[in-house]
Design an enzyme around this catalytic site. Structure first.
Site, PDB file in Angstrom:
ATOM      1  N   GLY A   1       0.806  -1.221   0.000  1.00  0.00           N
ATOM      2  CA  GLY A   1       0.000   0.000   0.000  1.00  0.00           C
ATOM      3  C   GLY A   1       0.834   1.263   0.000  1.00  0.00           C
ATOM      4  O   GLY A   1       2.025   1.216  -0.323  1.00  0.00           O
TER       5      GLY A   1
ATOM      6  N   HIS B   1       2.319   4.426  -5.110  1.00  0.00           N
ATOM      7  CA  HIS B   1       2.906   5.504  -5.913  1.00  0.00           C
ATOM      8  C   HIS B   1       3.062   4.969  -7.336  1.00  0.00           C
ATOM      9  O   HIS B   1       2.670   3.819  -7.626  1.00  0.00           O
ATOM     10  CB  HIS B   1       4.235   5.960  -5.301  1.00  0.00           C
ATOM     11  CG  HIS B   1       5.183   4.829  -5.006  1.00  0.00           C
ATOM     12  ND1 HIS B   1       5.736   4.041  -5.988  1.00  0.00           N
ATOM     13  CD2 HIS B   1       5.644   4.323  -3.836  1.00  0.00           C
ATOM     14  CE1 HIS B   1       6.519   3.138  -5.447  1.00  0.00           C
ATOM     15  NE2 HIS B   1       6.477   3.272  -4.131  1.00  0.00           N
TER      16      HIS B   1
ATOM     17  N   HIS C   1       4.369   1.359  -7.985  1.00  0.00           N
ATOM     18  CA  HIS C   1       3.368   0.298  -7.870  1.00  0.00           C
ATOM     19  C   HIS C   1       2.460   0.307  -9.109  1.00  0.00           C
ATOM     20  O   HIS C   1       2.150  -0.750  -9.676  1.00  0.00           O
ATOM     21  CB  HIS C   1       2.471   0.511  -6.649  1.00  0.00           C
ATOM     22  CG  HIS C   1       3.185   0.499  -5.331  1.00  0.00           C
ATOM     23  ND1 HIS C   1       3.344   1.629  -4.571  1.00  0.00           N
ATOM     24  CD2 HIS C   1       3.756  -0.507  -4.629  1.00  0.00           C
ATOM     25  CE1 HIS C   1       3.982   1.324  -3.450  1.00  0.00           C
ATOM     26  NE2 HIS C   1       4.249   0.032  -3.453  1.00  0.00           N
TER      27      HIS C   1
ATOM     28  N   ASP D   1      13.150  -3.469  -5.585  1.00  0.00           N
ATOM     29  CA  ASP D   1      13.578  -4.427  -4.562  1.00  0.00           C
ATOM     30  C   ASP D   1      14.231  -5.589  -5.297  1.00  0.00           C
ATOM     31  O   ASP D   1      13.665  -6.682  -5.419  1.00  0.00           O
ATOM     32  CB  ASP D   1      12.373  -4.871  -3.735  1.00  0.00           C
ATOM     33  CG  ASP D   1      11.722  -3.695  -3.048  1.00  0.00           C
ATOM     34  OD1 ASP D   1      12.237  -3.264  -2.009  1.00  0.00           O
ATOM     35  OD2 ASP D   1      10.713  -3.165  -3.565  1.00  0.00           O
TER      36      ASP D   1
END
Ligand code: AMP
Length: 283
Positions: free
Chosen positions: A31, A34, A37, A150
């Site tokens: 969540g 931005h 995502h 990531d």
């Protein structure tokens, strides 16, 4: 767009979509969404007929003393953004819905999860692998999307899916950046104005290694030292690691090329731990 909080309801909704012959995609998030995502959501939209986004701040990937409580949460805003993106289903479980109180089996990431982020955050990837396995099991997607932001997480999850024969294709998406190069992150809201200005030093350091590599430097230690000194030149930043590693195994390299190499940096800027990475091409 449907919003569901129970695993059972999600299984039912996805089962229906599958019976209609739809190709299903999952985009797991914590969540505070931005454009990073949303780039994954739009990639999922392009490649699947039914897109599920999970919004769940997963407690098992935070160590005591990390920012689980402080982690930014704004589900109402997330729902608005996902509705506008044409998402079919948002899964917003509570911790209690996700984990039985007596749950004790976890998924071990193996050696790939022990280096870099895993060296500083030893239980982190065990939590990530466990929650992603559960999300895959609940939503049974054909495709699951993760960001290169990531980078190690993506590598660990590819390896997990391979080693455990999970029937899903992992798709990576490029790092989405602010105009000045800072990698978008939900944690960037922690940065003060001065820290926000200082934070671009991670990307500047990665770019300096990229430039050196493009100019012909092949010594991975020279590239890593250049990254480290650049980050260290910023008074508000403290380096955790600055390495040049094999892009698949994440083992530190002595020289770059011909196998793909990746520059990876973690640093604290003020109280906020930031990570970034960049492909180091050999031409
Ligand atoms: P998070 O909500 O931080 O767990 O991130 C959810 C997904 O979005 C992960 O696969 C991240 O790698 C990805 N992601 C986060 N930030 C970015 C970014 N700046 N660019 C691309 N993907 C991102």
């Amino acid at each position: 767009m449907e919003r569901l909080g129970s695993k059972q309801e999600v299984r039912q909704a996805v089962g229906e979509a599958r019976r209609e012959g739809k190709r299903i995609a999952l985009v797991p998030t914590m969540g505070a969404l931005h454009d990073g995502h949303l780039s994954l959501v739009s990639a999922a939209r392009e490649r699947a007929d039914y897109v599920v986004v999970s919004v769940f701040v997963n407690p098992t990937q935070f160590a005591p003393g990390e920012d689980f409580e402080a982690y930014p949460r704004d589900v109402a805003r997330d729902i608005d953004l996902l509705g506008a993106e044409g998402v079919d289903l948002v899964f917003t479980p509570s911790s209690e819905a996700m984990y039985a109180p007596d749950a004790e089996v976890m998924v071990e990431p193996g050696p790939l999860g022990a280096v870099l982020e895993g060296a500083t955050r030893p239980a982190h990837f065990r939590g990530v692998c466990t929650v992603v396995t559960k999300l895959l099991s609940i939503t049974t997607p054909d495709l699951a999307f993760f960001g290169e932001k990531d980078y190690q997480q993506l590598a660990v999850l590819r390896r997990m899916v391979r080693d455990l024969d999970l029937p899903v294709k992992i798709v990576g998406g490029p790092v989405v950046r602010e105009c000045d190069g800072l990698a978008m992150s939900s944690r960037n809201v922690y940065l003060s104005r001065e820290e926000r200005a200082a934070a671009i030093v991670l990307y500047r350091a990665l770019r300096s290694a990229e430039t050196l590599a493009l100019d012909g430097e092949r010594d991975a230690h020279v590239l890593a030292d250049a990254m480290r000194s650049l980050v260290e030149s910023e008074p508000l930043a403290e380096v955790d690691y600055a390495v040049v590693a094999d892009a698949i195994t994440l083992q530190p390299l002595d020289t770059i090329g011909p196998a793909p190499a990746r520059g990876l940096i973690a640093a604290r800027v003020g109280g906020t731990r930031l990570i970034d990475n960049l492909s180091l091409e050999v031409v």
